[in-house]
Design a protein around this motif. Structure first.
Motif, PDB file in Angstrom:
ATOM      1  N   GLU A 174       0.825  -1.217   0.000  1.00  0.00           N
ATOM      2  CA  GLU A 174       0.000   0.000   0.000  1.00  0.00           C
ATOM      3  C   GLU A 174       0.859   1.268   0.000  1.00  0.00           C
ATOM      4  O   GLU A 174       0.331   2.378   0.025  1.00  0.00           O
TER       5      GLU A 174
ATOM      6  N   ARG B 239       5.568   1.938   5.317  1.00  0.00           N
ATOM      7  CA  ARG B 239       6.631   1.149   5.917  1.00  0.00           C
ATOM      8  C   ARG B 239       6.052  -0.233   6.212  1.00  0.00           C
ATOM      9  O   ARG B 239       4.902  -0.340   6.636  1.00  0.00           O
TER      10      ARG B 239
ATOM     11  N   HIS C  36      22.579   3.194   6.389  1.00  0.00           N
ATOM     12  CA  HIS C  36      21.351   3.970   6.587  1.00  0.00           C
ATOM     13  C   HIS C  36      21.435   4.891   7.780  1.00  0.00           C
ATOM     14  O   HIS C  36      21.941   4.522   8.826  1.00  0.00           O
TER      15      HIS C  36
ATOM     16  N   ALA D 116      19.104   5.679   9.642  1.00  0.00           N
ATOM     17  CA  ALA D 116      18.322   5.126  10.751  1.00  0.00           C
ATOM     18  C   ALA D 116      19.194   4.328  11.712  1.00  0.00           C
ATOM     19  O   ALA D 116      18.894   4.214  12.889  1.00  0.00           O
TER      20      ALA D 116
ATOM     21  N   LEU E   5      -0.776   5.651  -3.848  1.00  0.00           N
ATOM     22  CA  LEU E   5       0.268   5.584  -2.817  1.00  0.00           C
ATOM     23  C   LEU E   5       1.132   4.324  -2.982  1.00  0.00           C
ATOM     24  O   LEU E   5       2.311   4.306  -2.626  1.00  0.00           O
TER      25      LEU E   5
ATOM     26  N   VAL F  78       4.854   4.150  -4.324  1.00  0.00           N
ATOM     27  CA  VAL F  78       6.024   4.715  -3.630  1.00  0.00           C
ATOM     28  C   VAL F  78       7.291   3.894  -3.875  1.00  0.00           C
ATOM     29  O   VAL F  78       8.318   4.445  -4.270  1.00  0.00           O
ATOM     30  N   LEU F  79       7.221   2.582  -3.657  1.00  0.00           N
ATOM     31  CA  LEU F  79       8.437   1.774  -3.843  1.00  0.00           C
ATOM     32  C   LEU F  79       8.938   1.823  -5.287  1.00  0.00           C
ATOM     33  O   LEU F  79      10.092   2.153  -5.513  1.00  0.00           O
TER      34      LEU F  79
ATOM     35  N   TYR G  79       7.812  12.000   4.057  1.00  0.00           N
ATOM     36  CA  TYR G  79       7.179  10.683   3.918  1.00  0.00           C
ATOM     37  C   TYR G  79       8.078   9.768   3.075  1.00  0.00           C
ATOM     38  O   TYR G  79       8.309   8.613   3.439  1.00  0.00           O
TER      39      TYR G  79
ATOM     40  N   LEU H 132      11.261   9.920   2.706  1.00  0.00           N
ATOM     41  CA  LEU H 132      12.436   9.543   3.499  1.00  0.00           C
ATOM     42  C   LEU H 132      12.081   8.457   4.517  1.00  0.00           C
ATOM     43  O   LEU H 132      12.875   7.550   4.776  1.00  0.00           O
ATOM     44  N   SER H 133      10.880   8.537   5.070  1.00  0.00           N
ATOM     45  CA  SER H 133      10.467   7.522   6.049  1.00  0.00           C
ATOM     46  C   SER H 133      10.395   6.146   5.387  1.00  0.00           C
ATOM     47  O   SER H 133      10.662   5.129   6.014  1.00  0.00           O
ATOM     48  N   ILE H 134      10.051   6.128   4.112  1.00  0.00           N
ATOM     49  CA  ILE H 134      10.026   4.868   3.355  1.00  0.00           C
ATOM     50  C   ILE H 134      11.460   4.446   3.023  1.00  0.00           C
ATOM     51  O   ILE H 134      11.862   3.312   3.253  1.00  0.00           O
TER      52      ILE H 134
ATOM     53  N   SER I  46      14.186   5.096   4.451  1.00  0.00           N
ATOM     54  CA  SER I  46      15.000   4.677   5.594  1.00  0.00           C
ATOM     55  C   SER I  46      14.552   3.331   6.156  1.00  0.00           C
ATOM     56  O   SER I  46      15.273   2.700   6.916  1.00  0.00           O
ATOM     57  N   PHE I  47      13.382   2.874   5.771  1.00  0.00           N
ATOM     58  CA  PHE I  47      12.890   1.595   6.296  1.00  0.00           C
ATOM     59  C   PHE I  47      13.459   0.409   5.525  1.00  0.00           C
ATOM     60  O   PHE I  47      13.731  -0.638   6.108  1.00  0.00           O
TER      61      PHE I  47
END
Lengths: 450, 155
Positions: free
Chosen positions: A178, A181, A433, A435, B20, B23-24, B56, B58-60, B62-63
């Motif tokens: 979706e 994360r 990373h 993180a 959405l 994104v990847l 947003y 970056l949050s992806i 970095s995961f």
């Protein structure tokens, strides 16, 4: 590969690959799809139930039953989705990859039949990002089906992941698909009711889906004749570690574990002796060499031995391996892959790594060993998904089965295998990373107080 | 990047019931176009095309392990050091790469040509040691093969 065993998943490949549609059709490819198009969804599900096919991703949940949980379109008038989990990342496991490389069209045929069973016209295949070649082969196979007008009204989208073990967990996979994360969701609702885009969704493993066309072709009852009653059919076993002939081998469930290692796999390499076996991927409890006698590769036999068939990934470990080092490396893996959502898993996997490192360095005490097991107990059952639980199960099994080795580290003040262990000097991933290199206040190592 | 990138991302967004989901694939494309890593400017451009905030994106990024938020070399060499590869000598392979490239794991050669990393299971346990060179997997790699791989990268 054992010559006496009939292949089901890899049937017709004769050791090679069937990537061209004409070659696939020449060995009976797509005939199951044609048959399925003449069946109602309930008839397809009934055939799967008769086969007693159980999920090949590791959970062993009956596939037909899973599909039957997906509500009918008139009950829930939303699009229905089939999502295939091709995010194979369980250490030791490399079977789905070979399936996609060698029988991509059988896999896609299975997708089309499964979609029909749950009355879906939208299929997403979530393939791990590292499988670039497999992605290209799937896309090429899909293009052939599209050109041949075999897709009917169904769309199949092959979606690449981007490197995250946790996305093999079905709800994390859905989150990732979706565009979020990849962190697991609370259940319920289960995906069958509210999965992808909050719509009814079936999530199945690649091998499960690839087994669907042969089941439709031969009939569920016929399929169920292969293997023991509670674990029907064949399984693609991934054999790795210190064996002469590692590889994927399709064998019937119930095959003797010892024979897989010593007959099919050619025994232990370099004239060494077997020390331990991880029977179903890194998340399953370890067995000592003495324990494998009499065990068969099926759900019941391995459950009775206190472990699990998991993803059917058998890792043979020879006598050079220090089990404490094995524990460190496995713990590092789970620590790295913990998504961080649930505190017990995020913190617990970090603690186990630190305690195991301390023990391995000979700086640990009996209290550290107790603490290691205590952390494990406290993680178990307290998280949304099984990642932390299985890490703790694996680590606890190393201590239970090889306690003397842990005690020797404590008593000798060092690793008894120093200079000889096959895992010596092993480096876990160094991430670039941000993180992982954040503010010191957050990332300062925890002080483990005994 | 350019209007082309923007348009390509729009095509990706149309593949999904909810845009959405793109994104990847969009970040994968952005990274590929930016020499293998996601700079702040790249993330901003991707965010624009996706109608999301850079934070947003970056949050992806970095995961997921395959996204890099710092520069990487022209070539990326990744050695699997999970259990099956480690039992089969992955450590010797890592050592050989370090010696041959003159860098440590996690580093990039001075000329910016090669970044060396160790990674978690690449899903080739029976074909150990697995080394991903620019995402293409080399199987059964031994320490003795490393010099040849490094020479190839220099060509």
């Amino acid at each position: 590969m054992s010559t006496t065993t009939p292949e089901i998943v890899f049937a017709g490949t004769e050791g090679g690959a069937l990537t061209e549609l004409a070659d696939y059709e020449a060995v009976g490819g797509l005939s199951a799809l044609r048959r399925a198009l003449g069946m109602t969804p309930d008839e397809i599900i009934a055939e799967l139930n008769a086969s007693n096919l159980r999920g090949r991703g590791g959970a062993f949940f009956p596939t037909g039953r899973k599909w039957s949980f997906v509500p009918k379109p008139d009950q829930v008038p939303k699009p229905h989705y089939l999502v295939v989990n091709a995010d194979e990342s369980e250490p030791g496991t490399f079977k789905d990859r070979e399936i996609m490389l060698r029988v991509p069209l059988r896999f896609l045929e299975g997708c089309l039949i499964a979609a029909r069973a749950i009355e879906s016209t939208h299929v997403f295949v979530y393939i791990r990002g590292e499988y670039e070649r497999e992605y290209e082969i799937l896309v090429a196979a899909l293009e052939q089906l599209r050109k041949g007008k075999h897709l009917g009204g169904t769309t199949i989208v092959v979606h690449r992941g981007a490197g995250a073990y946790i996305c093999g967990e079905e709800t994390a996979l859905l989150e990732s698909l979706e565009g979020k994360r990849g962190q697991p969701r609370t259940k319920p609702p289960f995906p069958a009711i509210a999965g992808l885009y909050a719509s009814p969704t079936a999530v199945n493993n690649v091998e499960s889906i690839t087994t669907v066309p042969p089941i439709i072709e031969m009939g569920g009852a016929e399929y169920a004749k292969v293997g023991p009653e509670s674990s029907t059919g064949t399984r693609v076993f991934s054999l790795s570690g210190n064996v002469v002939r590692p590889g994927n081998y399709e064998l019937p469930h119930g095959y003797p574990l010892r024979d897989l290692i010593y007959e099919v796999g050619g025994g232990i390499a370099d004239g060494r002796s077997l020390k331990a076996v991880i029977p179903g991927g890194s998340s399953t409890a370890i067995l000592t060499a003495a324990e494998i006698d009499g065990l068969t590769l099926d759900y019941d036999s391995l459950a009775q031995a206190g472990t699990a068939i998991g993803s059917a990934a058998v890792v043979a470990i020879d006598d050079r391996c220090c089990i404490v080092q094995l524990g460190v490396r496995i713990s590092q893996f789970y620590e790295h892959e913990s998504c961080g959502k649930c505190t017990p898993c995020r913190v617990g996997t970090r603690w186990t790594t630190q305690i195991l490192k301390k023990l391995e360095a000979g700086e640990g005490s009996q209290a550290d060993l107790d603490l290691l097991l205590d952390v494990g107990e406290k993680v178990n059952g307290t998280c949304l998904c099984p990642l932390g639980d299985t890490a703790m199960i694996a680590i606890a099994s190393y201590v239970a089965k090889f306690r003397e080795e842990f005690l020797a580290h404590i008593e000798e003040g060092g690793c008894p295998f120093h200079g000889t262990s096959s895992l010596e000097g092993i480096v876990a991933p160094t991430d670039v990373h941000e993180a992982h290199h954040g503010p010191a206040a957050i990332h300062r190592p925890l002080e483990v107080v005994a | 990047m350019s209007a082309t990138f923007y348009d390509e991302v729009q095509t990706l967004r149309k593949r999904y019931p909810d845009p959405l989901s793109a994104v990847l694939p969009a970040l994968q494309l952005a990274q590929e176009r930016n020499g293998g890593w996601l700079s702040e400017a790249t993330l901003r451009e991707a965010a624009d095309a996706l109608d999301l905030t850079p934070a947003y994106c970056l949050s992806i990024a970095s995961f997921y392990d395959m996204f890099h938020t710092e520069p990487v070399g022209t070539h990326l060499v990744e050695v699997c050091t999970n259990v099956s590869c480690a039992l089969s000598g992955a450590q010797d392979v890592v050592d050989a790469f370090e010696r041959s490239l003159g860098i440590e794991v996690g580093g990039t050669t001075e000329d910016g040509s090669v970044t060396l990393r160790t990674v978690e299971c690449l899903g080739g346990c029976g074909w150990a040691t697995v080394v991903a060179v620019d995402n293409r997997h080399r199987l059964h790699v031994r320490a003795g093969d490393v010099a040849g791989i490094v020479a190839e990268l220099g060509e």
